[in-house]
Design a protein around this motif. Sequence first.
Motif, PDB file in Angstrom:
ATOM      1  N   TYR A  18      -1.145  16.129   7.961  1.00  0.00           N
ATOM      2  CA  TYR A  18      -2.620  15.820   8.474  1.00  0.00           C
ATOM      3  C   TYR A  18      -3.434  17.085   8.469  1.00  0.00           C
ATOM      4  O   TYR A  18      -3.025  18.215   8.637  1.00  0.00           O
ATOM      5  N   ASN A  19      -4.830  16.846   8.178  1.00  0.00           N
ATOM      6  CA  ASN A  19      -5.764  17.814   8.061  1.00  0.00           C
ATOM      7  C   ASN A  19      -6.368  18.150   9.397  1.00  0.00           C
ATOM      8  O   ASN A  19      -7.321  17.538   9.705  1.00  0.00           O
TER       9      ASN A  19
ATOM     10  N   TYR B 222      -6.538  23.622  13.095  1.00  0.00           N
ATOM     11  CA  TYR B 222      -5.484  24.329  12.505  1.00  0.00           C
ATOM     12  C   TYR B 222      -4.883  24.214  10.795  1.00  0.00           C
ATOM     13  O   TYR B 222      -4.221  24.719  10.415  1.00  0.00           O
ATOM     14  N   GLY B 223      -5.940  23.470  10.402  1.00  0.00           N
ATOM     15  CA  GLY B 223      -5.738  23.285   8.811  1.00  0.00           C
ATOM     16  C   GLY B 223      -4.764  22.229   8.536  1.00  0.00           C
ATOM     17  O   GLY B 223      -4.226  21.207   9.424  1.00  0.00           O
ATOM     18  N   LYS B 224      -3.735  22.541   7.534  1.00  0.00           N
ATOM     19  CA  LYS B 224      -2.970  21.516   7.161  1.00  0.00           C
ATOM     20  C   LYS B 224      -1.574  21.679   8.108  1.00  0.00           C
ATOM     21  O   LYS B 224      -1.049  22.882   7.990  1.00  0.00           O
ATOM     22  N   ILE B 225      -1.315  20.776   8.751  1.00  0.00           N
ATOM     23  CA  ILE B 225      -0.363  20.589   9.685  1.00  0.00           C
ATOM     24  C   ILE B 225       0.473  19.333   9.372  1.00  0.00           C
ATOM     25  O   ILE B 225       0.232  18.604   8.496  1.00  0.00           O
ATOM     26  N   GLU B 226       1.508  19.114  10.208  1.00  0.00           N
ATOM     27  CA  GLU B 226       2.454  17.908  10.169  1.00  0.00           C
ATOM     28  C   GLU B 226       2.622  17.280  11.484  1.00  0.00           C
ATOM     29  O   GLU B 226       2.627  18.062  12.304  1.00  0.00           O
ATOM     30  N   ILE B 227       2.399  16.130  11.637  1.00  0.00           N
ATOM     31  CA  ILE B 227       2.698  15.512  12.996  1.00  0.00           C
ATOM     32  C   ILE B 227       4.003  14.490  12.859  1.00  0.00           C
ATOM     33  O   ILE B 227       4.038  13.917  11.744  1.00  0.00           O
ATOM     34  N   GLY B 228       4.519  14.365  13.944  1.00  0.00           N
ATOM     35  CA  GLY B 228       5.618  13.320  14.085  1.00  0.00           C
ATOM     36  C   GLY B 228       6.436  13.796  15.267  1.00  0.00           C
ATOM     37  O   GLY B 228       6.334  14.564  16.203  1.00  0.00           O
ATOM     38  N   GLY B 229       7.529  12.754  15.560  1.00  0.00           N
ATOM     39  CA  GLY B 229       8.478  13.079  16.719  1.00  0.00           C
ATOM     40  C   GLY B 229       8.399  11.475  17.297  1.00  0.00           C
ATOM     41  O   GLY B 229       8.220  10.808  16.790  1.00  0.00           O
TER      42      GLY B 229
END
Length: 579
Positions: free
Chosen positions: A416-417, A421-428
């Motif tokens: 996710y952009n 924070y720029g390029k991150i990842e989301i999940g959980g």
Amino acid sequence: MKRNILIAFAALAFTTAAVAQSPSQLFKAAGSPVNPKVAVVWNRYYDHAGLGEICKKIAAAYPDLAKFETIGKSYEGRDLWLLTITDFKKGGDPNRKPGMYIDGNIHSNEIQGAEFALYTAWYLTESFADTKFIQELLEDKVFYVVPTINPDGRDSYIHKPNNASSPRSGLKPVDNDGDGLVNEDTYDDLDGDGNITLMRRKNPNGRYKIDPKDPRNMIQVGPDEKGDYELLGIEGIDNDGDGRVNEDGYTFEYDPNRDWGWGWQPNYIQNGAYKYPFSFPENRAVMEFVFKHPNIAAAQSFHNAGGMILRGPGGIEDVGTYNAQDVAVYDAIGKKGEEFLPGYKYLVVYKDLYSAYGGELDWFYAGRGIYTYSNELWTPYLMFMKDGSRDQFDNPTYSFDRYLLFQDAFVPWKEYNHPQYGKIEIGGFKKNFTRAHPGFLLESDAHRNMAFSVYHCYSTPKLEVQEISEKDLGDGLKEVTAVIANQRLMPTHSSQDTKNKIERPDYITLSTGGKVLAGMRVENRDLNLTTEQQTNPQTIEVPNIPGLGAVTVKWIVQGGGKYTVSVDSKKGGVATLTK
């Protein structure tokens, strides 16, 4: 035209499928209603309106067993539903029967408490016709079931983006970030899936790495290792540029379970306290209902999570309030609950958890003399039905989701952009897991907790005029002796009740054609030790009728005839015998 016919056909098919099966097609599973009038699926959760619809259907299907009403309104104007469950045709006035009060979901995210409470009402009504125990129970007792006492927070949790721990309260007007706006944001749902999960970002100096045994999991590296990721916290955005994510939503909340009028402390001492005791309208409605129903002898409040049967005190200062006689009753019921609630432990709040002031648990007992438990629903024990889950699986939560839920409870990590924070990842994990029961375990644990509440209610007083005897004293005088027994564990007054004179004494009245000259309590029948009541001798006041015990009273009567002895106890109910 053709499309309309197809739609009508599909609707008919759905309606037909929803109709209960023919009795000839069914075989009863022990302990379950075989063909319920109110078909409720107990492997899912219902919002406030959904709970209300189930309540209405139960009351409509069983008008002789259930009455539906509201005890008040929430902050946002939602009804606080109440189902009164008893045999309205037998046992007399329901409000004269010993009562069991049950509520749930005082914290917004602790949703299954509502289903557990409502399951109790549903099960009692649906099982009444073919279960003798339930028939006898509802003739003697009354249940007051309020499924949710936080409907605003419940609907916010269900319908808005949240994680498993948010929100805790109903949304009271709070300016969390000091910008002059109150409750202006919930959490920022970056991917729009209705769940608030976690954010991670690749970082060669990070302190986390992907778990080699399960790539969904993040594990912290050792002191001599380099990680690949940093965890950025919960999914969201720093809305006001102060370096903190999502504080506009739920950083601080008032806690409705710090609002009750016993041991209450202001917010600077007890975090979460609101203006003053019962400043939450929902809690105030419950308080007023309890005051109007002095027959309530037992209570249960359902929370989550942790698998606990809790009693007070919440603070060490109240240790002396819970005296030995009452603790013995608590222990007997609580330890019995451990036997049929797998993985649950009977605990004391201040001693085994933490200090909490202004809690519902303490107000019900210390303020009203009502034996009360708070069950913390859901325990990881239920995942694999054993305590040693970590011996079998490195991470039982992830393993349970993988093997029994088929990874339905987890949002896979994705890029996710982020605007900050720029390029991150989301999940959980989704909001419907880790604290809330998965569907296939929801009904099973609801049934067991319902059984605990039924056992608790069964233990409330059951009075009987066991004996009326007459002795001729000569000169037209008679000595009339009566024995009133309590066949259940709970006394008619807790020790806290008698100590603080919360409720009036129990009344034992003799009705006869003769004249009652004297009335007395018998302290020792063998030694003929008595205490005379100086006024109104016809109705003897006794401070308490002990659990699994009896009291003896005596009258001196001029004249004879039939004798009727009547007992009237606020929490013990009524009983009568004529001889």
